[in-house]
Design a protein around this motif. Sequence first.
Motif, short mmCIF file in Angstrom:
data_model
loop_
_atom_site.label_atom_id
_atom_site.label_comp_id
_atom_site.label_asym_id
_atom_site.label_seq_id
_atom_site.Cartn_x
_atom_site.Cartn_y
_atom_site.Cartn_z
N ASP A 185 -6.70 13.40 4.46
CA ASP A 185 -6.41 12.44 5.51
C ASP A 185 -7.18 12.78 6.78
O ASP A 185 -7.62 13.89 6.99
CB ASP A 185 -4.91 12.39 5.81
CG ASP A 185 -4.36 13.73 6.27
OD1 ASP A 185 -3.38 13.72 6.99
OD2 ASP A 185 -4.93 14.77 5.89
N ALA B 198 0.24 5.65 -0.68
CA ALA B 198 0.44 6.75 0.25
C ALA B 198 1.09 7.95 -0.43
O ALA B 198 1.02 9.07 0.10
CB ALA B 198 1.29 6.29 1.43
N TRP C 7 -3.88 12.71 -2.58
CA TRP C 7 -5.32 12.46 -2.46
C TRP C 7 -6.12 13.75 -2.38
O TRP C 7 -7.32 13.76 -2.67
CB TRP C 7 -5.59 11.59 -1.24
CG TRP C 7 -5.04 10.22 -1.41
CD1 TRP C 7 -3.96 9.68 -0.78
CD2 TRP C 7 -5.48 9.21 -2.33
NE1 TRP C 7 -3.72 8.40 -1.24
CE2 TRP C 7 -4.64 8.09 -2.18
CE3 TRP C 7 -6.52 9.14 -3.26
CZ2 TRP C 7 -4.80 6.93 -2.92
CZ3 TRP C 7 -6.68 7.98 -3.99
CH2 TRP C 7 -5.83 6.90 -3.81
N TRP D 23 0.82 -1.21 0.00
CA TRP D 23 0.00 0.00 0.00
C TRP D 23 0.85 1.26 0.00
O TRP D 23 0.34 2.35 -0.19
CB TRP D 23 -0.94 0.01 1.21
CG TRP D 23 -0.20 -0.01 2.51
CD1 TRP D 23 0.15 -1.11 3.22
CD2 TRP D 23 0.32 1.11 3.23
NE1 TRP D 23 0.85 -0.75 4.34
CE2 TRP D 23 0.97 0.61 4.37
CE3 TRP D 23 0.30 2.48 3.02
CZ2 TRP D 23 1.59 1.44 5.29
CZ3 TRP D 23 0.92 3.30 3.95
CH2 TRP D 23 1.55 2.78 5.06
N MET D 24 2.16 1.14 0.19
CA MET D 24 3.01 2.33 0.28
C MET D 24 2.96 3.22 -0.95
O MET D 24 2.94 4.43 -0.81
CB MET D 24 4.43 1.94 0.64
CG MET D 24 4.56 1.51 2.07
SD MET D 24 6.22 1.76 2.60
CE MET D 24 5.96 1.86 4.34
#
Length: 162
Positions: free
Chosen positions: A145, A134, A138, A130-131
């Motif tokens: 976040d 990140a 977004w 999943w890094m």
Amino acid sequence: MAFATGVVLVLAAMTLGAFAGVALTTGLADDSFLSHAVPEDGRSSLVIGGIGVGGLTGLLLPLILMGLVQGTERKPRRRLRPTEAFRNTLALLAFDVYLLLVSAIAAQLGRFLPEGLTTLLSVFAIGFTWMPLALIPWERFGLTDAGARLGAAGDSDSHGPG
């Protein structure tokens, strides 16, 4: 008092979510259409993915719901709008599906490797794949976040530097 209650509720939801994720993925590996696709030595990979999916959902879903009612009438900008909450929930669901797919792929290592080695490699594969997600900005997609929503960053009223 409210903060302590919120922390206890979020931690309880995260723990119960992890247990629910394990139950879901164990059922997928044993009693569903995936039972033939998952080798016996790769079964633990789905369980590891279930821990991640359940724990993450149990952690973030209460934070999203709290974001809907957070703030006051004087400072409503800190609240999540229903469309933002829906978008964040969909993003969480997409990430959950991503983690389940990664764990199903990692489970295929059980066809070639013993169970202990498959489990060890699955922890790293599921934990680190999943890094790259990140690194995606977004904010450009309207998904921020949870820390910024809770006032930890990006809030002009915070007492931190800047």
